[in-house]
Design a protein around this motif. Structure first.
Motif: not given
Lengths: 369, 200
Positions: A73, A276, A279, A283, A308-309
């Motif tokens: 990320l 998930w 990440r 985050r 996020s990307r």
């Protein structure tokens, strides 16, 4: 702080002060030496065919590796760490599972009978040997300080890379054996083994299993301060989940034609769930870190844009619609990510972070101009 | 969780090479790897099937004998077949049967190879049927099949009006190391024209 000390604080695999590092290197060298010796006879008979098999699976590995790489990320893990993980999977786990695997398979036949071993031997033997040797690589990386394996996402990522290395080496071996077994039918062997192991039979299997187990090691090292037993239980539970998925995939259960590819879906779903989780945790950690950095460098909305990307791409598209430059915004976004990673690495108030802050200002100034 | 105002010292305060954490960690990894490399073969070497093979040639029936390769052990035996095993591989060796002169051995082998290719339960990649010759000079045919986790090799020999099938099933990971044994056993097949005095 001297340049030498700063260099020492960059994450990476080379850590001469760690005995685990030297052991890691020694085991990789031994595994490579053993593998080359094993294959050397086949290379003499079909050099072009076997070279084709190496090229095909390495290219396949690059494509799969690029997909797996996207799980990151903010921090992009050092190339040396990734290379070490791939080599452990290919050389140490790859050679070790063959060296010990024959004995394990034979034991299953002796204990439970040859018919049972014929049906279930691969389902029992391969997960024990292969998952055991692969997860040891994640543990070894976690024990090398400079590798900086410290989060669930780290464990999952390096686990996937070890699994990928294993998968490439195993598939090369299978293809080489097939070329030899077919009396030199290179094209037929390449196509058949690619379809079998690259498409049908859980194509990302090893990366997925070790990613799941690796997330458990990431959990263990990221929860320092909590009781060891609880952390250990989570790590063991995730290892057993990975083991069970590998067992299921190798077992004769639902082993009919196209169902082979479907057998990998539960494991993939579990990996995605863990990714998930990892990440989300990363985050949250970087969000907290962003609050410690001056708002003129990165404020809350700007952080959410980096979250996020997809959100980064969306912001670039909006900038382009508003007449701005996508490339310039991408540059600013990357400098902000670099700043966050540096703050995480050195501490947000550390003087080493200053150049990264300056880079953000410079990129923003260039965009405004 | 670490605070973000100061970085975790684990990542940059290097210990010495002989630091306790470094030594204990390396020892644990080394023991783990050695466990997987050494323990299964060690226990396997000290565990036997119920019946050990005699050294040398074994007669499956009164016409058919072959030389068992080193380390292979009898896992099952009846009046009509023999199963020997090593390293997770097993060779199924039925007794010889009268050869059907109306069916060529390569056509018979091709039928078996096609059946394997068409197996709907798993995906098999099967080599072409190829001729081979035993050490005794008898002609035979052979083919090899690979699935994602298993391999099989089949040798069929006809001589003196009789036919012998030798089928070996390998875990895919052991194919490479054990195929040579299986091939040597196939080459050692001898089919006599007259009964040779019972099973050996």
């Amino acid at each position: 702080m001297t340049t030498e000390m700063l260099r020492d604080r960059r994450p990476g695999f080379v850590e001469p002060h760690s005995l685990v590092f030297w052991l890691f290197v020694a085991l990789v060298v031994y595994g490579l030496w053993w593998s080359v010796n094993e294959d050397v006879g086949r290379w003499g008979d079909y050099p072009a065919g076997l070279a084709s098999s190496v090229v095909m699976w390495v290219l396949y590995g690059v494509v799969v590796g690029w997909i797996l790489y996207q799980v990151q990320l903010f921090e992009e893990r050092p190339v040396s760490n990734i290379a070490a993980a791939l080599l452990w999977g290919a050389a140490v786990a790859g050679a070790g599972s063959v060296i010990g695997g024959e004995g394990m398979h034979s034991l299953i036949a002796k204990w439970f009978g040859t018919d049972f071993a014929s049906d279930w031997g691969a389902a029992l033997s391969a997960p024990i040997m292969e998952e055991g040797l692969k997860i040891l690589g994640v543990v070894a990386l976690a024990l090398i300080p400079r590798v900086r394996l410290s989060t669930i996402l780290d464990g999952l990522f390096y686990g996937m890379m070890i699994g990928l290395g294993f998968m490439i080496s195993e598939n090369i071996t299978y293809t080489n054996v097939a070329i030899q077994g077919s009396g030199g039918d290179v094209t037929g062997s390449l196509v058949d083994v690619f379809l079998q192991r690259g498409v049908l039979a859980a194509p990302f299997g090893h990366a997925i299993y070790t990613g799941i187990a690796g997330a458990g090691i990431g959990y263990f090292v990221s929860r320092r301060g909590r009781p060891v037993l609880g952390r250990l239980l989570v790590a063991i539970a995730l290892f057993l989940v990975a083991w069970a998925f590998h067992f299921f995939n190798n077992s004769p259960i639902f082993d009919v034609g196209g169902a082979l590819i479907l057998k990998g879906i539960p494991a993939l779903a579990t990996l995605l769930l863990l990714a998930w989780w990892g990440r989300r945790e990363e985050r949250a950690r970087y969000r907290a870190l962003a609050t410690e950095i001056d708002d003129d460098l990165i404020d809350a909305p700007q952080f959410e844009q980096l979250g996020s990307r997809r959100s980064r791409r969306r912001a670039r598209k909006q900038a382009a619609k508003a007449g701005g430059s996508k490339r310039a915004l991408k540059h600013v976004q990357q400098r902000r990510i670099d700043l966050l990673v540096a703050a995480d690495r050195y501490g947000s108030a550390a003087p080493e972070v200053a150049p990264y802050a300056a880079a953000v200002r410079s990129a923003e100034a260039a965009t405004s101009a | 969780m670490t605070t973000h105002t100061d970085t975790d010292p684990r990542w940059w305060q290097h210990s010495s090479l002989t630091d306790t954490r470094s030594v204990v960690g390396a020892a644990a990894i080394l023991l783990g790897v050695l466990f997987f490399l050494l323990v299964p073969p060690f226990v396997d070497d000290r565990t036997s099937y119920s019946e050990l093979t005699p050294d040398g040639r074994i007669a499956v029936d009164e016409y058919f004998s072959f030389q068992i390769a080193g380390g292979w052990e009898i896992s099952e035996r009846s009046e009509i077949f023999l199963i020997i095993a090593k390293g997770g591989a097993q060779a199924v060796v039925p007794g010889s049967v009268e050869a059907d002169p109306s069916i060529a051995v390569d056509a018979y082998a091709q039928t078996l190879a096609d059946a394997l290719s068409n197996d709907t339960t798993t995906s098999w990649r099967v080599s072409p049927v190829q001729p081979f010759t035993t050490d005794a000079g008898d002609e035979g045919v052979t083919y090899v099949g690979h699935s994602p986790d298993q391999a099989t090799a089949v040798w069929i020999v006809q001589a003196n009006g009789r036919q012998v099938d030798l089928t070996v099933i390998f875990p895919e990971t052991s194919f490479d190391t054990l195929y040579g044994d299986a091939e040597a056993m196939a080459r050692s097949i001898e089919i006599s024209a007259t009964p040779q005095g019972g099973e050996g």
